[in-house]
Write a protein that holds these residues in place. Structure first.
Motif, PDB file in Angstrom:
ATOM      1  N   LEU A  46      -4.777  -2.537   8.739  1.00 56.08           N
ATOM      2  CA  LEU A  46      -4.458  -1.203   8.220  1.00 56.08           C
ATOM      3  C   LEU A  46      -5.599  -0.236   8.521  1.00 56.08           C
ATOM      4  O   LEU A  46      -5.362   0.939   8.814  1.00 56.08           O
ATOM      5  CB  LEU A  46      -4.185  -1.262   6.718  1.00 56.08           C
ATOM      6  CG  LEU A  46      -2.826  -1.822   6.293  1.00 56.08           C
ATOM      7  CD1 LEU A  46      -2.631  -1.639   4.787  1.00 56.08           C
ATOM      8  CD2 LEU A  46      -1.683  -1.172   7.056  1.00 56.08           C
ATOM      9  N   GLY A  65      -9.454  -5.393   8.417  1.00 53.92           N
ATOM     10  CA  GLY A  65      -8.011  -5.363   8.232  1.00 53.92           C
ATOM     11  C   GLY A  65      -7.313  -4.435   9.210  1.00 53.92           C
ATOM     12  O   GLY A  65      -7.844  -3.392   9.597  1.00 53.92           O
ATOM     13  N   PRO A  87       0.822  -1.213   0.000  1.00 52.84           N
ATOM     14  CA  PRO A  87       0.000   0.000   0.000  1.00 52.84           C
ATOM     15  C   PRO A  87       0.855   1.263   0.000  1.00 52.84           C
ATOM     16  O   PRO A  87       1.818   1.382   0.762  1.00 52.84           O
ATOM     17  CB  PRO A  87      -0.802  -0.124   1.311  1.00 52.84           C
ATOM     18  CG  PRO A  87      -0.809  -1.582   1.610  1.00 52.84           C
ATOM     19  CD  PRO A  87       0.513  -2.098   1.127  1.00 52.84           C
ATOM     20  N   PHE A 123      -5.318   0.687  12.266  1.00 53.65           N
ATOM     21  CA  PHE A 123      -4.288   1.673  12.561  1.00 53.65           C
ATOM     22  C   PHE A 123      -4.429   2.948  11.732  1.00 53.65           C
ATOM     23  O   PHE A 123      -3.609   3.844  11.832  1.00 53.65           O
ATOM     24  CB  PHE A 123      -2.903   1.053  12.343  1.00 53.65           C
ATOM     25  CG  PHE A 123      -2.547   0.045  13.389  1.00 53.65           C
ATOM     26  CD1 PHE A 123      -2.303   0.439  14.692  1.00 53.65           C
ATOM     27  CD2 PHE A 123      -2.465  -1.299  13.074  1.00 53.65           C
ATOM     28  CE1 PHE A 123      -1.988  -0.487  15.665  1.00 53.65           C
ATOM     29  CE2 PHE A 123      -2.147  -2.236  14.045  1.00 53.65           C
ATOM     30  CZ  PHE A 123      -1.909  -1.829  15.344  1.00 53.65           C
ATOM     31  N   GLY A 124      -5.476   3.017  10.927  1.00 49.26           N
ATOM     32  CA  GLY A 124      -5.722   4.194  10.112  1.00 49.26           C
ATOM     33  C   GLY A 124      -6.348   5.319  10.902  1.00 49.26           C
ATOM     34  O   GLY A 124      -6.566   5.225  12.116  1.00 49.26           O
ATOM     35  N   ASN A 155      -7.231 -11.439   9.505  1.00 49.65           N
ATOM     36  CA  ASN A 155      -6.569 -11.152  10.784  1.00 49.65           C
ATOM     37  C   ASN A 155      -7.152 -11.958  11.942  1.00 49.65           C
ATOM     38  O   ASN A 155      -7.696 -11.400  12.911  1.00 49.65           O
ATOM     39  CB  ASN A 155      -6.623  -9.659  11.094  1.00 49.65           C
ATOM     40  CG  ASN A 155      -5.958  -8.798  10.029  1.00 49.65           C
ATOM     41  OD1 ASN A 155      -6.368  -7.684   9.771  1.00 49.65           O
ATOM     42  ND2 ASN A 155      -4.927  -9.336   9.380  1.00 49.65           N
ATOM     43  N   PHE A 160       1.923  -7.723   7.617  1.00 51.02           N
ATOM     44  CA  PHE A 160       1.781  -6.557   6.756  1.00 51.02           C
ATOM     45  C   PHE A 160       1.777  -6.969   5.289  1.00 51.02           C
ATOM     46  O   PHE A 160       2.596  -7.788   4.884  1.00 51.02           O
ATOM     47  CB  PHE A 160       2.939  -5.577   7.001  1.00 51.02           C
ATOM     48  CG  PHE A 160       2.892  -4.352   6.140  1.00 51.02           C
ATOM     49  CD1 PHE A 160       2.110  -3.276   6.510  1.00 51.02           C
ATOM     50  CD2 PHE A 160       3.610  -4.299   4.952  1.00 51.02           C
ATOM     51  CE1 PHE A 160       2.053  -2.150   5.701  1.00 51.02           C
ATOM     52  CE2 PHE A 160       3.561  -3.183   4.134  1.00 51.02           C
ATOM     53  CZ  PHE A 160       2.776  -2.103   4.509  1.00 51.02           C
ATOM     54  N   PRO A 161       0.843  -6.461   4.482  1.00 49.97           N
ATOM     55  CA  PRO A 161      -0.107  -5.373   4.753  1.00 49.97           C
ATOM     56  C   PRO A 161      -1.468  -5.832   5.269  1.00 49.97           C
ATOM     57  O   PRO A 161      -2.468  -5.138   5.089  1.00 49.97           O
ATOM     58  CB  PRO A 161      -0.245  -4.701   3.394  1.00 49.97           C
ATOM     59  CG  PRO A 161      -0.107  -5.833   2.428  1.00 49.97           C
ATOM     60  CD  PRO A 161       0.906  -6.759   3.027  1.00 49.97           C
ATOM     61  N   PHE A 162      -1.518  -6.993   5.912  1.00 51.49           N
ATOM     62  CA  PHE A 162      -2.732  -7.460   6.593  1.00 51.49           C
ATOM     63  C   PHE A 162      -3.929  -7.537   5.644  1.00 51.49           C
ATOM     64  O   PHE A 162      -5.043  -7.115   5.976  1.00 51.49           O
ATOM     65  CB  PHE A 162      -3.071  -6.560   7.781  1.00 51.49           C
ATOM     66  CG  PHE A 162      -1.885  -6.198   8.622  1.00 51.49           C
ATOM     67  CD1 PHE A 162      -1.187  -7.165   9.329  1.00 51.49           C
ATOM     68  CD2 PHE A 162      -1.444  -4.885   8.700  1.00 51.49           C
ATOM     69  CE1 PHE A 162      -0.090  -6.837  10.109  1.00 51.49           C
ATOM     70  CE2 PHE A 162      -0.340  -4.553   9.478  1.00 51.49           C
ATOM     71  CZ  PHE A 162       0.336  -5.525  10.178  1.00 51.49           C
ATOM     72  N   THR A 163      -3.700  -8.058   4.460  1.00 48.95           N
ATOM     73  CA  THR A 163      -4.710  -8.059   3.404  1.00 48.95           C
ATOM     74  C   THR A 163      -5.963  -8.829   3.820  1.00 48.95           C
ATOM     75  O   THR A 163      -5.877 -10.006   4.193  1.00 48.95           O
ATOM     76  CB  THR A 163      -4.131  -8.694   2.126  1.00 48.95           C
ATOM     77  OG1 THR A 163      -2.909  -8.024   1.790  1.00 48.95           O
ATOM     78  CG2 THR A 163      -5.116  -8.591   0.979  1.00 48.95           C
TER      79      THR A 163
END
Length: 396
Positions: free
Chosen positions: A330, A328, A247, A333-334, A307, A280-283
């Protein structure tokens, strides 16, 4: 073998229980309707609660990863990370009686957490009972085990008795109330990892059947067997995921995500089942549940999850998969902090058929245990002082 790191680093009467959702019924087919009741809070105010286990009397044991401490500290992925003796193993004796009192059974265990918040803790990560009814507990690390003895000046956190308890498997001594060392998982990583410049270990889960004890090392990407004498052997190293686009990187910049096996449970058939987070990237949709028979290599049991943080089986033999971040990590943590979790039912007759049983109020859930028609879930598992245990009724 780099992976999630610090992210998983990563009395009242029944009338006072707090309903959190609307009862729902979801049908896999006309013959197998899964019904869940309103989630109810049965414990609250916990520090990063993770793995759960029910004993023969029905008491619920809880691994609390803690809230860190005064140090030593070092720069972590999500902020300055500090070590402290805030990890503990606790017990809730009446998990079916509404909001209850959680009693600490073992305290003073190591915890690594973000200095500002005490969150994103790494510490006691899972609890499980062996065939003799003895409680086993893992204590995580999610880093190079060498930091446990390396001086602070050299980027370590040790040497200290507290640091040496990180990255271990332990057993509760009921007479003394102490948690005694069974195996040093970190020492095995340092001696057995062929990637000499990339040491990483995080024993995140433990399961036992008969005389066999297995640990899922999320840092080492491996399933480990721990023998009675404390010797550790690598049973299987899980393969990397297929390459995916990084990403935010230029087109064509690809990465093979680490599998991150971070849960292991015993199934109704006596086999061991391992759930993976994927790194990562935890798709979304790339996490797998593996089935392991002693003497054989693991095989894929079910796929297409996001996850995975823990697994459990219902009394009917169906698998329940707990996701820490359904959309996900990401997204978690976004900027919106989307930690919405999910509880998913897998049909034992057709493991490609998945039903989402519950999302709200799951928020960064960390562990699940099932007995009879109740599931217990540790929720808000990466927050100090905000963790809770939910009880959910299951039925058909």
């Amino acid at each position: 073998m780099r992976r999630l790191r610090r992210a998983l680093v990563c009395g009242a009467a029944a009338a006072l229980a707090l309903p959190l959702g609307v009862a729902s019924a979801v049908a896999d087919d006309e013959d197998d309707t899964v019904v869940i009741g309103d989630p109810v809070v049965v414990a609250e105010g916990l520090d990063s609660p993770r793995g759960l286990a029910l004993d023969r009397r029905g008491s619920l044991w809880i691994a609390q990863a803690g809230s860190g401490g005064d140090g030593p500290c070092f720069p972590g992925v999500v902020g300055e990370t500090c070590l402290g003796p805030s990890g503990r193993i606790s017990v809730l004796h009446d998990p079916d009686q509404g909001v209850g009192t959680v009693r600490d059974h073992v305290t003073g265990l190591p915890s690594l957490a973000v200095e500002e918040t005490g969150g994103e803790a790494i510490g006691p990560s899972d609890v499980a009972f062996d065939s003799q009814g003895r409680l086993l507990a893992t204590i995580g690390l999610a880093a190079d085990p060498g930091i446990r003895t390396r001086p602070e000046a050299d980027g370590g956190i040790g040497p200290s008795p507290l640091a040496s308890r990180l990255d271990t498997l332990n057993r509760l001594d009921r007479r003394s109330g102490a948690l005694d060392l069974v195996a040093d998982i970190g020492a095995h990583e340092l001696s057995a990892n062929p990637e000499e410049d990339d040491f990483d270990s995080n024993p995140n889960s433990v399961a036992a059947r008969g005389n066999r004890t297995y640990v899922a090392d999320a840092g080492g990407n491996a399933l480990l067997r721990v023998r009675r004498n404390g010797d550790v052997e690598t049973v299987f190293v899980f393969p990397h995921e297929a390459p995916v686009q990084i990403p935010g990187a230029p087109p064509g910049a690809m990465i093979e995500a680490d599998p991150v096996p971070n849960s292991v449970v015993v199934g109704p058939d006596g086999a061991f089942y391992v759930g993976q987070l994927t790194g990562f990237p935890f798709t979304p949709g790339t996490a797998t549940v593996w089935r392991f028979e002693v003497g054989e290599e693991p095989t894929v049991y079910a796929d297409g999850f996001t996850n995975i943080i823990d697994l459990a089986f219902t009394e009917d033999g169906d698998l329940l998969v707990l996701e820490i971040a359904h959309n996900g990590l990401l997204a978690a943590f976004g900027p919106d902090g989307d930690w919405t979790g999910a509880l998913i039912h897998v049909d034992r007759h057709d493991t490609s058929r998945h039903t989402v049983l519950l999302e709200d109020p799951l928020f960064a859930p960390g562990g699940i245990a099932v007995r009879d028609d109740h599931a217990y879930i540790s929720n808000r598992s990466v927050f100090a002082g905000e963790g809770e245990i939910l009880r959910v009724q299951l039925g058909h």
